[in-house]
Design a protein around this motif. Structure first.
Motif, PDB file in Angstrom:
ATOM      1  N   TRP A   1       0.845  -1.209   0.000  1.00 26.27           N
ATOM      2  CA  TRP A   1       0.000   0.000   0.000  1.00 26.27           C
ATOM      3  C   TRP A   1       0.871   1.247   0.000  1.00 26.27           C
ATOM      4  O   TRP A   1       0.631   2.202  -0.742  1.00 26.27           O
ATOM      5  N   LYS A   2       1.922   1.240   0.824  1.00 24.38           N
ATOM      6  CA  LYS A   2       2.841   2.380   0.884  1.00 24.38           C
ATOM      7  C   LYS A   2       3.588   2.549  -0.446  1.00 24.38           C
ATOM      8  O   LYS A   2       3.668   3.650  -0.993  1.00 24.38           O
TER       9      LYS A   2
ATOM     10  N   PHE B   1      -2.552   6.029  -1.959  1.00 20.27           N
ATOM     11  CA  PHE B   1      -3.597   6.964  -2.408  1.00 20.27           C
ATOM     12  C   PHE B   1      -4.953   6.693  -1.763  1.00 20.27           C
ATOM     13  O   PHE B   1      -5.752   7.605  -1.585  1.00 20.27           O
ATOM     14  N   ASP B   2      -5.213   5.430  -1.436  1.00 17.63           N
ATOM     15  CA  ASP B   2      -6.535   5.044  -0.934  1.00 17.63           C
ATOM     16  C   ASP B   2      -6.490   4.917   0.591  1.00 17.63           C
ATOM     17  O   ASP B   2      -6.043   3.900   1.131  1.00 17.63           O
TER      18      ASP B   2
ATOM     19  N   SER C   1     -13.751  12.387   6.061  1.00 14.94           N
ATOM     20  CA  SER C   1     -13.014  12.876   4.881  1.00 14.94           C
ATOM     21  C   SER C   1     -13.135  11.917   3.695  1.00 14.94           C
ATOM     22  O   SER C   1     -13.193  12.355   2.545  1.00 14.94           O
ATOM     23  N   ILE C   2     -13.169  10.614   3.954  1.00 16.96           N
ATOM     24  CA  ILE C   2     -13.335   9.635   2.867  1.00 16.96           C
ATOM     25  C   ILE C   2     -14.672   9.860   2.166  1.00 16.96           C
ATOM     26  O   ILE C   2     -14.746   9.891   0.935  1.00 16.96           O
TER      27      ILE C   2
ATOM     28  N   ILE D   1      -1.518   9.767   8.264  1.00 16.44           N
ATOM     29  CA  ILE D   1      -2.746   9.397   8.974  1.00 16.44           C
ATOM     30  C   ILE D   1      -2.654   7.966   9.498  1.00 16.44           C
ATOM     31  O   ILE D   1      -2.960   7.701  10.667  1.00 16.44           O
ATOM     32  N   ILE D   2      -2.223   7.039   8.657  1.00 22.38           N
ATOM     33  CA  ILE D   2      -2.101   5.638   9.088  1.00 22.38           C
ATOM     34  C   ILE D   2      -1.060   5.504  10.192  1.00 22.38           C
ATOM     35  O   ILE D   2      -1.248   4.749  11.155  1.00 22.38           O
ATOM     36  N   ALA D   3       0.038   6.270  10.092  1.00 15.91           N
ATOM     37  CA  ALA D   3       1.049   6.253  11.161  1.00 15.91           C
ATOM     38  C   ALA D   3       0.437   6.731  12.480  1.00 15.91           C
ATOM     39  O   ALA D   3       0.705   6.165  13.543  1.00 15.91           O
TER      40      ALA D   3
END
Length: 285
Positions: free
Chosen positions: A75-76, A81-82, A175-176, A253-255
């Motif tokens: 993903w990274k 992007f998603d 936000s999504i 955000i994921i971090a």
């Protein structure tokens, strides 16, 4: 194609009392990946050996965790992007058998409800009021104030089921949905909190000045201004740098989601989960 005879031979050695033999077999099975899990579960169900069952449970977890690490890294590398996909991968850590399509469908259902009421000529503030009505009133989302540090608040599948979450997961969902409706709302990595920014266009990270206003997803979509963010930072003795007031990347955000989980599991004295989440965090940091 996997050799079934070889697989069965390896599984039969899982209860070997020799630690070196067991470690070799375990490593070999881990490299085979998720395809062996169904067979391992079948052996677990048929066994009355507690040691073998414990070893199989641990092995299945290790295989699933390695799979999550690979997905997160991919993903990274693919550009992250998603955001929804990133959250789904994090969710798979705790819920490896999750129904990914169910999560996507739940987000789409909320988006559709907002889209049906959306009018093209609406102002930015009117669009936010509409989103607030759909997300908080129609779908009943709220901040989990009674159990704020619960790790479940950081797993999107759970937040969509319970309609309760922490600031970052509620902001992510908000936000999504907004971006799916072509509304430029993005996450802002504020210390001690996580908020949203309504920007003038769709270039959130590069755009340094075009923020119309901020949104607090944890407080039912409350709108506030830049001066409020600066005042909050002053209370924390921090200067208003771009890192704190501008939209951040999906990777950031994921971090932040993973750091919340590290804190939650550390607080619960769960050393193994803390260590594993830290490995995930290392991948995206």
């Amino acid at each position: 194609m996997m050799n079934e005879v070889e697989l069965d031979s390896l599984i039969k050695l899982l209860d070997d009392p020799d630690a070196e033999v067991f470690q070799h077999v375990e490593q070999k099975l881990i490299t085979m990946g998720p395809a062996v899990i169904t067979r391992l579960e079948s052996v677990w169900e048929q066994s009355f050996d507690m040691l073998l069952q414990a070893r199989i449970e641990n092995l299945i977890h290790k295989i699933q965790f390695e799979d999550v690490l690979q997905e997160l890294e991919l993903w990274k590398l693919s550009g992250s992007f998603d955001l929804l996909q990133g959250l789904i991968i994090v969710n798979k850590y705790q819920y490896p058998d999750m129904d990914e399509q169910k999560v996507i469908n739940q987000i789409e259902a909320i988006k559709r409800d907002a889209w049906l009421e959306m009018i093209y000529s609406m102002s930015a503030v009117e669009k936010v009021r509409l989103l607030n009505n759909i997300i908080y009133n129609a779908h009943g989302f709220s901040g989990n104030t009674s159990n704020y540090h619960d790790p479940q608040n950081s797993y999107i599948g759970q937040v969509l089921e319970t309609r309760k979450g922490n600031p970052i997961l509620l902001a992510c969902i908000y936000s999504i949905i907004a971006q799916k409706l072509d509304i430029p709302i993005y996450g802002v990595n504020l210390p001690k909190h996580f908020i949203l920014a309504y920007t003038e266009d769709h270039t959130p990270v590069e755009n340094k000045h075009g923020i119309l206003f901020y949104i607090n997803a944890f407080n039912r979509g409350q709108i506030f201004g830049r001066h409020d963010v600066i005042a909050f930072l002053k209370q924390l003795n921090l200067s208003p740098s771009d890192n704190f007031i501008m939209p951040c990347s999906n990777l950031d955000i994921i971090a932040r989601v993973l750091r919340n989980l590290v804190a939650a599991y550390s607080q619960a004295s769960n050393a193994s989960k803390t260590e594993e989440i830290n490995r995930m965090l290392d991948l995206v940091s």
